[in-house]
Design a protein around this motif. Structure first.
Motif, PDB file in Angstrom:
ATOM      1  N   LEU A  16       0.823  -1.206   0.000  1.00 39.91           N
ATOM      2  CA  LEU A  16       0.000   0.000   0.000  1.00 39.91           C
ATOM      3  C   LEU A  16       0.856   1.254   0.000  1.00 39.91           C
ATOM      4  CD1 LEU A  16      -2.856  -0.956   2.474  1.00 39.91           C
ATOM      5  CD2 LEU A  16      -3.184  -0.056   0.166  1.00 39.91           C
ATOM      6  N   ALA A  17       1.881   1.275   0.861  1.00 40.20           N
ATOM      7  CA  ALA A  17       2.760   2.440   0.919  1.00 40.20           C
ATOM      8  C   ALA A  17       3.399   2.698  -0.440  1.00 40.20           C
ATOM      9  CB  ALA A  17       3.833   2.238   1.988  1.00 40.20           C
ATOM     10  N   ALA A  18       3.800   1.622  -1.118  1.00 41.63           N
ATOM     11  CA  ALA A  18       4.434   1.770  -2.429  1.00 41.63           C
ATOM     12  C   ALA A  18       3.453   2.298  -3.465  1.00 41.63           C
ATOM     13  CB  ALA A  18       5.016   0.431  -2.871  1.00 41.63           C
ATOM     14  N   GLN A  19       2.256   1.727  -3.518  1.00 49.64           N
ATOM     15  CA  GLN A  19       1.281   2.155  -4.521  1.00 49.64           C
ATOM     16  C   GLN A  19       0.801   3.579  -4.279  1.00 49.64           C
ATOM     17  OE1 GLN A  19      -1.903  -0.546  -5.570  1.00 49.64           O
ATOM     18  NE2 GLN A  19      -0.592  -2.353  -5.449  1.00 49.64           N
ATOM     19  N   LEU A  20       0.564   3.924  -3.031  1.00 49.15           N
ATOM     20  CA  LEU A  20       0.082   5.272  -2.723  1.00 49.15           C
ATOM     21  C   LEU A  20       1.157   6.327  -2.976  1.00 49.15           C
ATOM     22  CD1 LEU A  20      -1.868   4.401   0.536  1.00 49.15           C
ATOM     23  CD2 LEU A  20      -2.878   5.107  -1.640  1.00 49.15           C
ATOM     24  N   THR A  21       2.400   6.004  -2.611  1.00 47.37           N
ATOM     25  CA  THR A  21       3.495   6.936  -2.865  1.00 47.37           C
ATOM     26  C   THR A  21       3.713   7.118  -4.357  1.00 47.37           C
ATOM     27  OG1 THR A  21       4.594   6.386  -0.770  1.00 47.37           O
ATOM     28  CG2 THR A  21       5.961   7.366  -2.498  1.00 47.37           C
ATOM     29  N   ALA A  22       3.606   6.027  -5.109  1.00 51.59           N
ATOM     30  CA  ALA A  22       3.828   6.082  -6.553  1.00 51.59           C
ATOM     31  C   ALA A  22       2.834   7.004  -7.245  1.00 51.59           C
ATOM     32  CB  ALA A  22       3.749   4.677  -7.150  1.00 51.59           C
ATOM     33  N   ARG A  23       1.648   7.128  -6.689  1.00 47.34           N
ATOM     34  CA  ARG A  23       0.655   8.004  -7.328  1.00 47.34           C
ATOM     35  C   ARG A  23       0.716   9.435  -6.771  1.00 47.34           C
ATOM     36  NH1 ARG A  23      -5.581   6.980  -5.437  1.00 47.34           N
ATOM     37  NH2 ARG A  23      -5.389   7.845  -3.346  1.00 47.34           N
ATOM     38  N   GLY A  24       1.660   9.675  -5.853  1.00 47.41           N
ATOM     39  CA  GLY A  24       1.889  11.034  -5.384  1.00 47.41           C
ATOM     40  C   GLY A  24       1.316  11.373  -4.031  1.00 47.41           C
ATOM     41  N   ASP A  25       0.782  10.376  -3.311  1.00 47.86           N
ATOM     42  CA  ASP A  25       0.222  10.653  -1.991  1.00 47.86           C
ATOM     43  C   ASP A  25       1.307  10.774  -0.923  1.00 47.86           C
ATOM     44  OD1 ASP A  25      -2.480  10.675  -2.771  1.00 47.86           O
ATOM     45  OD2 ASP A  25      -2.578   8.491  -2.706  1.00 47.86           O
ATOM     46  N   HIS A  26       0.958  11.430   0.172  1.00 47.81           N
ATOM     47  CA  HIS A  26       1.855  11.572   1.315  1.00 47.81           C
ATOM     48  C   HIS A  26       1.525  10.458   2.307  1.00 47.81           C
ATOM     49  CE1 HIS A  26       1.953  16.186   0.396  1.00 47.81           C
ATOM     50  NE2 HIS A  26       2.581  15.458  -0.509  1.00 47.81           N
ATOM     51  N   VAL A  27       2.332   9.440   2.343  1.00 47.71           N
ATOM     52  CA  VAL A  27       2.078   8.290   3.209  1.00 47.71           C
ATOM     53  C   VAL A  27       2.725   8.494   4.566  1.00 47.71           C
ATOM     54  CG1 VAL A  27       2.490   5.813   3.537  1.00 47.71           C
ATOM     55  CG2 VAL A  27       1.835   6.680   1.287  1.00 47.71           C
ATOM     56  N   ILE A  28       1.928   8.305   5.611  1.00 54.10           N
ATOM     57  CA  ILE A  28       2.451   8.209   6.979  1.00 54.10           C
ATOM     58  C   ILE A  28       2.504   6.718   7.287  1.00 54.10           C
ATOM     59  CG2 ILE A  28       2.155   8.848   9.400  1.00 54.10           C
ATOM     60  CD1 ILE A  28       0.309  11.124   8.432  1.00 54.10           C
ATOM     61  N   ALA A  29       3.696   6.184   7.375  1.00 57.87           N
ATOM     62  CA  ALA A  29       3.874   4.741   7.556  1.00 57.87           C
ATOM     63  C   ALA A  29       3.995   4.408   9.037  1.00 57.87           C
ATOM     64  CB  ALA A  29       5.117   4.265   6.809  1.00 57.87           C
ATOM     65  N   HIS A  30       3.130   3.533   9.505  1.00 56.86           N
ATOM     66  CA  HIS A  30       3.189   3.100  10.902  1.00 56.86           C
ATOM     67  C   HIS A  30       3.897   1.755  11.021  1.00 56.86           C
ATOM     68  CE1 HIS A  30       1.640   0.119  13.787  1.00 56.86           C
ATOM     69  NE2 HIS A  30       1.969   1.058  14.662  1.00 56.86           N
ATOM     70  N   ALA A  31       4.674   1.619  12.081  1.00 60.11           N
ATOM     71  CA  ALA A  31       5.269   0.339  12.460  1.00 60.11           C
ATOM     72  C   ALA A  31       5.626   0.392  13.935  1.00 60.11           C
ATOM     73  CB  ALA A  31       6.501   0.024  11.619  1.00 60.11           C
ATOM     74  N   ARG A  32       5.988  -0.760  14.456  1.00 59.76           N
ATOM     75  CA  ARG A  32       6.348  -0.832  15.872  1.00 59.76           C
ATOM     76  C   ARG A  32       7.752  -0.308  16.117  1.00 59.76           C
ATOM     77  NH1 ARG A  32       5.707  -6.646  18.531  1.00 59.76           N
ATOM     78  NH2 ARG A  32       7.303  -7.060  16.958  1.00 59.76           N
ATOM     79  N   SER A  33       8.619  -0.364  15.086  1.00 64.89           N
ATOM     80  CA  SER A  33       9.993   0.108  15.235  1.00 64.89           C
ATOM     81  C   SER A  33      10.462   0.774  13.952  1.00 64.89           C
ATOM     82  CB  SER A  33      10.931  -1.058  15.577  1.00 64.89           C
ATOM     83  OG  SER A  33      10.983  -1.987  14.502  1.00 64.89           O
ATOM     84  N   GLU A  34      11.453   1.643  14.074  1.00 63.56           N
ATOM     85  CA  GLU A  34      12.001   2.349  12.910  1.00 63.56           C
ATOM     86  C   GLU A  34      12.575   1.378  11.890  1.00 63.56           C
ATOM     87  OE1 GLU A  34      12.189   5.456  11.932  1.00 63.56           O
ATOM     88  OE2 GLU A  34      11.590   6.660  13.660  1.00 63.56           O
ATOM     89  N   GLY A  35      13.312   0.382  12.376  1.00 61.37           N
ATOM     90  CA  GLY A  35      13.972  -0.547  11.468  1.00 61.37           C
ATOM     91  C   GLY A  35      13.014  -1.309  10.584  1.00 61.37           C
ATOM     92  N   THR A  36      11.800  -1.543  11.078  1.00 63.21           N
ATOM     93  CA  THR A  36      10.806  -2.274  10.293  1.00 63.21           C
ATOM     94  C   THR A  36      10.449  -1.528   9.018  1.00 63.21           C
ATOM     95  OG1 THR A  36       9.904  -3.154  12.355  1.00 63.21           O
ATOM     96  CG2 THR A  36       8.524  -3.347  10.405  1.00 63.21           C
TER      97      THR A  36
END
Length: 238
Positions: A23-43
């Motif tokens: 999802l992050a890849a597809q949304l970014t590819a179309r120009g959206d600003h993705v806020i990516a959530h995860a439990r840790s930075e490394g993820t």
């Protein structure tokens, strides 16, 4: 190159792998600003995104501080994708696992939605709950996961009714048998065969979600069920 004026701000939970990463890849590819959530930075290494929200959904009480620090005041879409599952009889599922499952799969989405409602209302935004076939029918070994997903269905239905006047749209997506690490783990726990050729790809599920977000402002898809043409049932190996 300047970013398009139509760019949307979209938060994706569980963006570190599988469907969330797609999802992050597809949304970014179309120009959206993705806020990516995860439990840790490394993820989130290698995940295309505009910003990050680092928080552990197993402790919903910590989400308020994380959201406040992120400073999100306008949110076009919130996609609840993160989740955990254990396939095991009720007789052996411990209280700790029940509590963790309900925290990650149900309490955390409820709390995150509550915290972000002002930003969603400001944008007349869209909340997408990635549910499961188990959120419609509970079978043997699925008690804790299905209970959490039945709860998510209730959460979505109530939110939709409450926020219609504010222009917030709510969609529940019920995918079945798509190719993720979780599906492989579930098959291993159930001692069941797995065939990725008989599962829907994460890219296809991600595209379906993007299409839901693209629906015109004068309509909303309340629920969508997705399954592969020839799914492989989860059955113990003979």
């Amino acid at each position: 190159m300047s970013e398009p004026d139509t760019a949307k701000t979209i938060l994706v939970t569980g963006a570190g792998r599988g469907l969330g990463r797609a999802l992050a890849a597809q949304l970014t590819a179309r120009g959206d600003h993705v806020i990516a959530h995860a439990r840790s930075e490394g993820t989130l290494d290698g995940v295309p995104c505009k910003s990050r929200l680092i928080a552990d959904l197993a402790t919903p009480e910590t989400l308020a501080d994380a959201v406040a620090a992120a400073g999100i005041d306008h949110l076009d879409a919130l996609i609840h994708n993160a989740g955990i599952a254990r396939v095991e009889p009720i007789a052996t599922q411990t209280l700790d696992w029940w509590q963790q499952t309900l925290a990650v799969n149900l309490a955390a989405p409820a709390e995150l939605t509550r915290l972000l409602l002002p930003a969603l209302r400001a944008a007349r935004g869209h909340v997408v709950f990635v549910n499961s076939g188990a959120g419609l029918n509970a079978g043997p070994l699925w008690a804790s996961y299905a209970a959490s997903k039945f709860g998510v269905r209730a959460l979505a239905d109530a939110l939709r009714a409450e926020e219609q006047g504010a222009g917030v749209r709510v969609t529940s997506l019920y995918p079945s048998h798509f190719d993720t690490d979780m599906q492989r783990s579930v098959r291993e726990q159930a001692n069941s065969n797995y065939d990725p050729e008989r599962a829907t790809s994460v890219d296809s599920i991600a595209k379906a979600i993007v299409d839901v977000l693209n629906t015109p402002a004068d309509m909303v898809i309340n629920e969508m069920r997705i399954e592969p043409p020839n799914p492989l049932p989860i059955r113990p190996k003979s």
